[in-house]
Scaffold this motif. Structure first.
Motif, PDB file in Angstrom:
ATOM      1  N   LYS A  50       0.779  -1.222   0.052  1.00 57.91           N
ATOM      2  CA  LYS A  50       0.092  -0.093  -0.080  1.00 57.91           C
ATOM      3  C   LYS A  50       0.951   1.273   0.050  1.00 57.91           C
ATOM      4  CE  LYS A  50      -0.577  -0.333   5.090  1.00 57.91           C
ATOM      5  NZ  LYS A  50      -1.356  -0.533   6.084  1.00 57.91           N
ATOM      6  N   PHE A  51       2.163   1.129   0.139  1.00 57.96           N
ATOM      7  CA  PHE A  51       3.081   2.336   0.324  1.00 57.96           C
ATOM      8  C   PHE A  51       3.749   2.453  -1.062  1.00 57.96           C
ATOM      9  CE2 PHE A  51       2.860   0.880   4.715  1.00 57.96           C
ATOM     10  CZ  PHE A  51       1.997   1.850   5.250  1.00 57.96           C
ATOM     11  N   SER A  52       3.868   3.617  -1.571  1.00 59.47           N
ATOM     12  CA  SER A  52       4.402   3.680  -2.790  1.00 59.47           C
ATOM     13  C   SER A  52       6.031   4.058  -2.997  1.00 59.47           C
ATOM     14  CB  SER A  52       3.834   4.607  -3.881  1.00 59.47           C
ATOM     15  OG  SER A  52       3.785   5.927  -3.141  1.00 59.47           O
ATOM     16  N   LEU A  53       6.181   4.734  -1.634  1.00 63.24           N
ATOM     17  CA  LEU A  53       7.651   5.104  -1.340  1.00 63.24           C
ATOM     18  C   LEU A  53       8.543   3.924  -0.831  1.00 63.24           C
ATOM     19  CD1 LEU A  53       7.255   8.872  -0.450  1.00 63.24           C
ATOM     20  CD2 LEU A  53       8.305   7.879  -2.759  1.00 63.24           C
ATOM     21  N   VAL A  54       9.753   3.900  -0.934  1.00 61.79           N
ATOM     22  CA  VAL A  54      10.702   2.811  -0.230  1.00 61.79           C
ATOM     23  C   VAL A  54      10.676   3.140   1.301  1.00 61.79           C
ATOM     24  CG1 VAL A  54      12.729   1.343  -0.139  1.00 61.79           C
ATOM     25  CG2 VAL A  54      11.536   1.876  -2.341  1.00 61.79           C
ATOM     26  N   GLN A  55      10.972   4.461   1.370  1.00 59.44           N
ATOM     27  CA  GLN A  55      11.105   5.041   2.725  1.00 59.44           C
ATOM     28  C   GLN A  55       9.937   4.783   3.599  1.00 59.44           C
ATOM     29  OE1 GLN A  55      11.538   6.618  -0.013  1.00 59.44           O
ATOM     30  NE2 GLN A  55      13.458   7.547  -0.167  1.00 59.44           N
ATOM     31  N   ASP A  56       8.574   4.848   2.992  1.00 60.05           N
ATOM     32  CA  ASP A  56       7.318   4.947   3.661  1.00 60.05           C
ATOM     33  C   ASP A  56       7.432   3.175   4.023  1.00 60.05           C
ATOM     34  OD1 ASP A  56       6.944   7.356   3.809  1.00 60.05           O
ATOM     35  OD2 ASP A  56       5.421   7.193   2.078  1.00 60.05           O
ATOM     36  N   GLN A  57       7.677   2.381   3.219  1.00 66.37           N
ATOM     37  CA  GLN A  57       7.772   0.919   3.469  1.00 66.37           C
ATOM     38  C   GLN A  57       8.702   0.406   4.647  1.00 66.37           C
ATOM     39  OE1 GLN A  57       8.959  -0.371  -0.315  1.00 66.37           O
ATOM     40  NE2 GLN A  57       6.816  -0.126  -1.263  1.00 66.37           N
ATOM     41  N   ALA A  58       9.887   1.056   4.596  1.00 66.67           N
ATOM     42  CA  ALA A  58      10.830   0.623   5.423  1.00 66.67           C
ATOM     43  C   ALA A  58      10.223   1.039   6.912  1.00 66.67           C
ATOM     44  CB  ALA A  58      12.232   1.404   5.158  1.00 66.67           C
ATOM     45  N   ARG A  59       9.999   2.413   6.900  1.00 69.91           N
ATOM     46  CA  ARG A  59       9.427   3.103   8.183  1.00 69.91           C
ATOM     47  C   ARG A  59       8.445   2.154   8.828  1.00 69.91           C
ATOM     48  NH1 ARG A  59      11.598   5.945  11.921  1.00 69.91           N
ATOM     49  NH2 ARG A  59      12.411   7.414  10.544  1.00 69.91           N
ATOM     50  N   TYR A  60       7.107   1.839   8.061  1.00 66.98           N
ATOM     51  CA  TYR A  60       6.166   0.844   8.411  1.00 66.98           C
ATOM     52  C   TYR A  60       6.792  -0.350   9.045  1.00 66.98           C
ATOM     53  CZ  TYR A  60       1.926  -1.699   8.456  1.00 66.98           C
ATOM     54  OH  TYR A  60       0.860  -2.495   8.651  1.00 66.98           O
ATOM     55  N   LEU A  61       7.572  -1.045   8.193  1.00 62.43           N
ATOM     56  CA  LEU A  61       8.067  -2.339   8.605  1.00 62.43           C
ATOM     57  C   LEU A  61       8.905  -2.480   9.858  1.00 62.43           C
ATOM     58  CD1 LEU A  61       8.498  -5.252   7.516  1.00 62.43           C
ATOM     59  CD2 LEU A  61      10.261  -4.662   6.479  1.00 62.43           C
ATOM     60  N   LEU A  62       9.577  -1.120  10.129  1.00 57.16           N
ATOM     61  CA  LEU A  62      10.370  -0.943  11.344  1.00 57.16           C
ATOM     62  C   LEU A  62       9.393  -0.655  12.505  1.00 57.16           C
ATOM     63  CD1 LEU A  62      13.441  -0.836  12.597  1.00 57.16           C
ATOM     64  CD2 LEU A  62      13.123   1.682  12.132  1.00 57.16           C
ATOM     65  N   GLU A  63       8.478  -0.033  12.310  1.00 57.77           N
ATOM     66  CA  GLU A  63       7.874   0.357  13.477  1.00 57.77           C
ATOM     67  C   GLU A  63       6.651  -0.895  13.616  1.00 57.77           C
ATOM     68  OE1 GLU A  63       5.930   3.915  12.172  1.00 57.77           O
ATOM     69  OE2 GLU A  63       7.721   5.138  12.809  1.00 57.77           O
ATOM     70  N   THR A  64       6.328  -1.810  12.855  1.00 55.59           N
ATOM     71  CA  THR A  64       5.205  -2.738  13.039  1.00 55.59           C
ATOM     72  C   THR A  64       5.768  -3.995  13.104  1.00 55.59           C
ATOM     73  OG1 THR A  64       4.448  -2.954  10.843  1.00 55.59           O
ATOM     74  CG2 THR A  64       3.560  -1.347  12.189  1.00 55.59           C
ATOM     75  N   SER A  65       6.853  -4.451  12.735  1.00 58.08           N
ATOM     76  CA  SER A  65       7.346  -5.722  12.600  1.00 58.08           C
ATOM     77  C   SER A  65       8.730  -5.977  13.287  1.00 58.08           C
ATOM     78  CB  SER A  65       7.543  -6.256  11.005  1.00 58.08           C
ATOM     79  OG  SER A  65       6.384  -6.280  10.634  1.00 58.08           O
ATOM     80  N   CYS A  66       9.088  -7.223  13.370  1.00 54.46           N
ATOM     81  CA  CYS A  66      10.471  -7.419  13.813  1.00 54.46           C
ATOM     82  C   CYS A  66      11.215  -8.486  12.711  1.00 54.46           C
ATOM     83  CB  CYS A  66      10.693  -7.735  15.202  1.00 54.46           C
ATOM     84  SG  CYS A  66       9.748  -9.162  15.720  1.00 54.46           S
ATOM     85  N   GLU A  67      10.565  -8.803  11.669  1.00 54.82           N
ATOM     86  CA  GLU A  67      11.005  -9.852  10.855  1.00 54.82           C
ATOM     87  C   GLU A  67      10.498  -9.645   9.364  1.00 54.82           C
ATOM     88  OE1 GLU A  67      11.033 -14.262  12.479  1.00 54.82           O
ATOM     89  OE2 GLU A  67       9.278 -14.387  10.858  1.00 54.82           O
ATOM     90  N   LEU A  68      11.408 -10.181   8.573  1.00 61.66           N
ATOM     91  CA  LEU A  68      10.990 -10.160   7.065  1.00 61.66           C
ATOM     92  C   LEU A  68      11.704 -11.369   6.445  1.00 61.66           C
ATOM     93  CD1 LEU A  68       9.970  -8.528   4.722  1.00 61.66           C
ATOM     94  CD2 LEU A  68      12.478  -7.328   4.439  1.00 61.66           C
ATOM     95  N   ASP A  69      10.805 -12.144   5.901  1.00 61.62           N
ATOM     96  CA  ASP A  69      11.276 -13.345   4.937  1.00 61.62           C
ATOM     97  C   ASP A  69      12.143 -12.838   3.963  1.00 61.62           C
ATOM     98  OD1 ASP A  69       9.560 -14.789   6.587  1.00 61.62           O
ATOM     99  OD2 ASP A  69       7.728 -14.783   5.050  1.00 61.62           O
ATOM    100  N   MET A  70      13.327 -13.418   3.782  1.00 61.80           N
ATOM    101  CA  MET A  70      14.073 -13.429   2.736  1.00 61.80           C
ATOM    102  C   MET A  70      14.221 -14.167   1.776  1.00 61.80           C
ATOM    103  SD  MET A  70      15.496 -10.464   3.778  1.00 61.80           S
ATOM    104  CE  MET A  70      17.232 -10.364   3.012  1.00 61.80           C
ATOM    105  N   GLU A  71      14.346 -15.462   2.005  1.00 60.99           N
ATOM    106  CA  GLU A  71      13.984 -16.558   1.253  1.00 60.99           C
ATOM    107  C   GLU A  71      13.405 -17.828   1.811  1.00 60.99           C
ATOM    108  OE1 GLU A  71      18.182 -18.341   0.402  1.00 60.99           O
ATOM    109  OE2 GLU A  71      18.215 -16.539  -0.216  1.00 60.99           O
ATOM    110  N   PRO A  72      12.974 -18.977   1.262  1.00 59.02           N
ATOM    111  CA  PRO A  72      12.636 -20.010   2.184  1.00 59.02           C
ATOM    112  C   PRO A  72      13.408 -20.189   3.152  1.00 59.02           C
ATOM    113  CG  PRO A  72      11.955 -20.352  -0.254  1.00 59.02           C
ATOM    114  CD  PRO A  72      12.977 -19.008  -0.069  1.00 59.02           C
ATOM    115  N   GLY A  73      12.872 -20.284   4.437  1.00 61.61           N
ATOM    116  CA  GLY A  73      13.780 -20.905   5.429  1.00 61.61           C
ATOM    117  C   GLY A  73      14.584 -19.879   6.232  1.00 61.61           C
ATOM    118  N   GLN A  74      14.799 -18.623   5.528  1.00 59.41           N
ATOM    119  CA  GLN A  74      15.716 -17.585   5.964  1.00 59.41           C
ATOM    120  C   GLN A  74      14.872 -16.235   6.411  1.00 59.41           C
ATOM    121  OE1 GLN A  74      19.194 -17.119   3.798  1.00 59.41           O
ATOM    122  NE2 GLN A  74      19.834 -19.073   4.088  1.00 59.41           N
TER     123      GLN A  74
END
Length: 85
Positions: A50-74
Motif C-alpha cells: 500500500k506504500f509507494s515510497l520505499v522510505q515509507d515501506q521501511a518505516r512501516y516495517l520497522l515500526e510494526t514488525s521485527c522480521e522479514l522473510d528473505m527466502e524460504p527458511g531464512q
C-alpha cells in the motif's frame, strides 16, 4: 510505575542468516531495510504494497514488525535494545 525512558531506544540488534549480530542506529536500520526493499519491489509483503515510497515501506516495517522473510527458511530479524540504564 516504570520510568517511560526505560522503553526508549534508538538502537537495534540485527540478525541476518550466516552473519554475526549487528548493532545499528534507527537511521542505519532504516537504510538497511530500504536497501533490501528496493530490490524486492516485485515481491513485497502484502502490508507493504500500500506504500509507494520505499522510505515509507521501511518505516512501516520497522515500526510494526521485527522480521522479514528473505527466502524460504531464512529471515531478517531485528529487535530494539537498550545498551545502558
Amino acid at each position: 510505575m516504570p520510568d517511560p525512558r526505560l522503553y526508549e531506544s534508538d538502537t537495534y540488534v540485527l540478525l541476518e542468516p550466516g552473519l554475526a549480530e549487528q548493532f545499528l542506529s534507527t537511521e542505519e536500520m532504516l537504510e538497511k531495510l530500504q536497501t533490501i526493499l528496493e530490490k524486492r519491489q516485485d515481491d513485497l509483503p502484502r502490508d507493504l504494497q500500500k506504500f509507494s515510497l520505499v522510505q515509507d515501506q521501511a518505516r512501516y516495517l520497522l515500526e510494526t514488525s521485527c522480521e522479514l522473510d528473505m527466502e524460504p527458511g531464512q529471515f531478517l530479524q531485528w529487535y530494539v535494545v537498550r545498551l545502558e540504564k
